[in-house]
Design a protein around this motif. Structure first.
Motif, PDB file in Angstrom:
ATOM      1  N   GLU B  75     -44.112   5.660  69.747  1.00  0.00           N
ATOM      2  CA  GLU B  75     -45.410   6.315  69.528  1.00  0.00           C
ATOM      3  C   GLU B  75     -45.723   7.236  70.705  1.00  0.00           C
ATOM      4  O   GLU B  75     -46.130   8.379  70.522  1.00  0.00           O
ATOM      5  N   SER B  78     -43.938  10.357  70.512  1.00  0.00           N
ATOM      6  CA  SER B  78     -44.012  11.119  69.263  1.00  0.00           C
ATOM      7  C   SER B  78     -44.724  12.463  69.416  1.00  0.00           C
ATOM      8  O   SER B  78     -44.675  13.292  68.521  1.00  0.00           O
ATOM      9  N   LEU B  79     -45.401  12.694  70.530  1.00  0.00           N
ATOM     10  CA  LEU B  79     -46.203  13.906  70.652  1.00  0.00           C
ATOM     11  C   LEU B  79     -45.514  15.015  71.443  1.00  0.00           C
ATOM     12  O   LEU B  79     -46.116  16.026  71.746  1.00  0.00           O
ATOM     13  N   THR B  80     -44.249  14.800  71.807  1.00  0.00           N
ATOM     14  CA  THR B  80     -43.578  15.840  72.586  1.00  0.00           C
ATOM     15  C   THR B  80     -42.191  16.150  72.039  1.00  0.00           C
ATOM     16  O   THR B  80     -41.546  15.278  71.434  1.00  0.00           O
ATOM     17  N   GLU B  81     -41.774  17.381  72.248  1.00  0.00           N
ATOM     18  CA  GLU B  81     -40.401  17.733  71.861  1.00  0.00           C
ATOM     19  C   GLU B  81     -39.439  17.445  73.016  1.00  0.00           C
ATOM     20  O   GLU B  81     -38.236  17.390  72.837  1.00  0.00           O
ATOM     21  N   HIS B  82     -40.028  17.278  74.215  1.00  0.00           N
ATOM     22  CA  HIS B  82     -39.184  17.060  75.396  1.00  0.00           C
ATOM     23  C   HIS B  82     -38.941  15.571  75.639  1.00  0.00           C
ATOM     24  O   HIS B  82     -39.711  14.914  76.362  1.00  0.00           O
ATOM     25  N   PHE B  88     -39.437  10.497  78.480  1.00  0.00           N
ATOM     26  CA  PHE B  88     -39.900  11.882  78.527  1.00  0.00           C
ATOM     27  C   PHE B  88     -38.894  12.683  79.334  1.00  0.00           C
ATOM     28  O   PHE B  88     -38.353  12.185  80.320  1.00  0.00           O
ATOM     29  N   LYS B  89     -38.677  13.912  78.892  1.00  0.00           N
ATOM     30  CA  LYS B  89     -37.771  14.750  79.648  1.00  0.00           C
ATOM     31  C   LYS B  89     -38.586  15.831  80.369  1.00  0.00           C
ATOM     32  O   LYS B  89     -39.376  16.534  79.744  1.00  0.00           O
ATOM     33  N   GLY B  90     -38.408  15.934  81.640  1.00  0.00           N
ATOM     34  CA  GLY B  90     -39.160  16.916  82.425  1.00  0.00           C
ATOM     35  C   GLY B  90     -38.270  18.018  82.938  1.00  0.00           C
ATOM     36  O   GLY B  90     -37.050  17.998  82.726  1.00  0.00           O
ATOM     37  N   PRO B  91     -38.877  18.998  83.628  1.00  0.00           N
ATOM     38  CA  PRO B  91     -38.061  20.043  84.237  1.00  0.00           C
ATOM     39  C   PRO B  91     -37.211  19.461  85.375  1.00  0.00           C
ATOM     40  O   PRO B  91     -37.482  18.361  85.848  1.00  0.00           O
ATOM     41  N   ARG B  92     -36.197  20.216  85.811  1.00  0.00           N
ATOM     42  CA  ARG B  92     -35.299  19.647  86.819  1.00  0.00           C
ATOM     43  C   ARG B  92     -36.026  19.464  88.159  1.00  0.00           C
ATOM     44  O   ARG B  92     -36.967  20.192  88.484  1.00  0.00           O
ATOM     45  N   VAL B  93     -35.588  18.454  88.900  1.00  0.00           N
ATOM     46  CA  VAL B  93     -36.240  18.136  90.163  1.00  0.00           C
ATOM     47  C   VAL B  93     -35.518  18.825  91.325  1.00  0.00           C
ATOM     48  O   VAL B  93     -36.134  19.370  92.231  1.00  0.00           O
TER      49      VAL B  93
END
Lengths: 479, 94
Positions: B75, B78-82, B88-93
């Motif tokens: 759930e 469910s609200l993100t494509e990333h 959760f997938k974030g931008p690179r660190v």
């Protein structure tokens, strides 16, 4: 027909709720084409709820007897979460966000049989007094009496649909610095902003945590009191919710208010008011006197002189921290994951936040920066203490205080365009005081000038919503 | 109070906002006007006054430490494509 009478007819099957709601949705669509009061019309949810109620009535379900909002259409300001219905707070950065839960107020409305018809338009995150600061790609709601003029903000869509709806309807609005009373005034309806903490904020997309209040807006004082009655009360899900006994607001209506003492705020009549607004509010004060209330002038220097500065320092500081969570990752607007964290977050935020949101984030970040924090944010919080003390002293003597809600008649969009942001903020001058001090306040429509509505503001001591509604009920026909 | 383009650029960077030249040009005088107005708070004597961070007295409300219901992992995602492998997938660190 007021909301309570309508519920009776639904209960007795005199009105078929499913047919009724289909018509309501149709009407909302039509109104929306011309006036932009909704960001989303939640037709699927509304019709589903109507079918559930029809089945309950058919099955002679005993639970429906006690439901206070049975079949009543309730609109919800877009900043208040409704499960499964896009809830954006008027911002493109929350486009596509369909909450996984209901705000506590929405849950309470649904439990009492209220039917959620849609999400009303607003300034982005509540950042405005005219509903012109809508987010990128959103439409500005228009005044129900003149589409070239503002319907007030930030709960502008709520005020507009309350006025325009010819079906029983009550609206959930939200006020941080005047966003219930201002649109209620410009749209000629009642708007009650309760004491801070009287109504749960759980599920509200927040703007300023120490200032936000969810309240009710209705065409009659009865409707306004009815919705407040449903949503008020303690909620363990909101740690700032007040655990104080709740009044039966409806029982105070129509009782007269003969022995009450009313303070007329001196500074609110000294300068800056449109003469039309002042003369109508003075008529309102005469009516209070005719009804046996004792009216006396009182000086409240601090809220009028310094309220705006205190409010904007605190509200922008809180907003700038609240809006830090919008970064295109877990929900809402997202873009292609490129660059490092800071580059990605900055890109998403810069693309999707509107001008006023950016301005307020910058002001608020500045006010909290080391080197400036004491002079701006902490200073404002200290003056806030003095403002609260000044009101507290006034309420030792008076039951309620009176001023205009907004000093001007609803302005034309073409005139608003010429204002600087600071001049925009000035429209809130009479409303920020009660909001800073968390005091309940009620806009009472007191008549029309040049075909436009004028509102009078009643402010009460903490938890005295009942008293305000009691005084408010001497105004207008109580149908 | 000197609000220059440089100040605004610095604050915007802290707030993770990238402003266009046009925005900077527009915002600088607007923010200058607003902040100058707000500065009039310095007129008020606040010696020995405590700041109010809430309008009413709020007591620290702690619930009992009992396990409650919360969002399921799917759930929450469910609200993100990333997302990837249940995270959760974030931008690179780096």
């Amino acid at each position: 027909m007021n909301a309570a009478e309508f519920s009776k007819k639904v209960r007795s099957s005199e009105i078929d709720i499913v047919e009724h709601i289909h018509k309501v949705i149709e009407k909302c669509r039509k109104i929306n084409n011309d006036f932009n009061y909704f960001n989303t019309i939640s037709d699927e949810l509304a019709i589903k709820q109507a079918h559930e109620i029809r089945n309950q009535i058919k099955n002679k379900d005993n639970n429906i007897q006690s439901k206070k909002l049975l079949g009543i259409a309730v609109s919800v300001k877009d900043s208040i979460c409704v499960q499964g219905v896009e809830s954006t707070a008027g911002s493109r950065i929350l486009k596509g966000y369909r909450p996984l839960f209901d705000a506590s107020v929405v849950r309470k409305v649904r439990e009492q049989g209220g039917i959620i018809i849609g999400k009303t338009s607003q300034d982005e995150f509540g950042f405005g007094g005219f509903s012109v600061n809508v987010g990128v790609g959103f439409k500005t709601p228009k005044n129900p009496f003149d589409p070239e003029r503002s319907c007030g903000g930030s709960s502008g869509g709520a005020g507009g649909i309350v006025q325009k709806a010819d079906f029983p309807h009550i609206a959930l609005g939200e006020s941080t610095g005047g966003s219930i009373a201002a649109p209620a005034s410009f749209c000629g309806v009642f708007g009650l902003c309760p004491t801070y903490g009287r109504v749960s904020r759980y599920g509200l997309i927040d703007f300023g945590n120490s200032l936000d209040k969810i309240g009710s807006m209705g065409k009659t004082v009865d409707d306004t009191a009815l919705l407040l009655d449903v949503i008020a009360g303690h909620d363990a899900l909101d740690s700032t919710s007040l655990n104080a006994p709740k009044e039966d607001y409806g029982s105070r209506l129509g009782k007269g208010a003969g022995r009450m003492k009313i303070g007329i705020i001196k500074e609110a009549f000294e300068e800056g008011n449109d003469p039309e607004v002042e003369s109508k509010v003075n008529e309102g004060i005469e009516k209070l006197k005719e009804n046996g209330m004792e009216c006396e002038e009182i000086s409240l220097k601090l809220p009028i002189r310094y309220g705006l500065s205190v409010y904007y320092m605190i509200a922008t500081s809180e907003a700038s921290t609240n809006l830090a969570k919008y970064c295109g990752m877990r929900y809402g607007a997202a873009e292609k994951l490129e660059g490092n964290f800071n580059e990605y977050f900055s890109k998403v935020r810069s693309h999707n936040l509107g001008d006023e949101a950016k301005r307020r984030i910058i002001i608020g970040t500045f006010a909290r920066m080391s080197g400036f924090r004491d002079a701006y944010y902490i200073k404002a919080a200290k003056v806030r203490t003095l403002i609260i003390q000044e009101y507290r002293k006034a309420f030792k003597k008076f039951d309620a205080l009176v001023s205009p809600s907004v000093p001007i008649l609803p302005p034309k969009f073409s005139d608003i365009e010429k204002l600087t942001p600071l001049q925009n903020y000035m429209a809130d001058i009479l409303l920020v005081g009660p909001n800073i001090a968390g005091l309940p306040h009620l806009n009472v429509p007191v008549g029309f000038e040049k075909g436009l509505p004028v509102g009078m503001l009643l402010t009460g001591d903490h938890l005295q919503e009942g008293k305000l509604l009691q005084i408010g009920s001497i105004f207008g026909e109580r149908k | 109070m000197d609000i220059s383009t440089k100040t605004i650029e610095h604050v915007a960077e802290i707030a993770r906002l990238r402003l266009t030249e046009k925005e900077k040009e527009k915002f600088v005088p607007q923010l200058k006007e607003a902040l100058e107005f707000f500065s009039k708070l310095s007129e008020v004597n606040t010696d020995n006054v405590k700041p109010s961070f809430h309008p009413v007295e709020i007591k620290n409300a702690m619930r009992d430490d009992i396990e409650g219901k919360c969002l399921a992992q799917d759930e929450a995602l469910s609200l993100t494509e990333h997302k990837k492998d249940g995270y959760f997938k974030g931008p690179r660190v780096i």
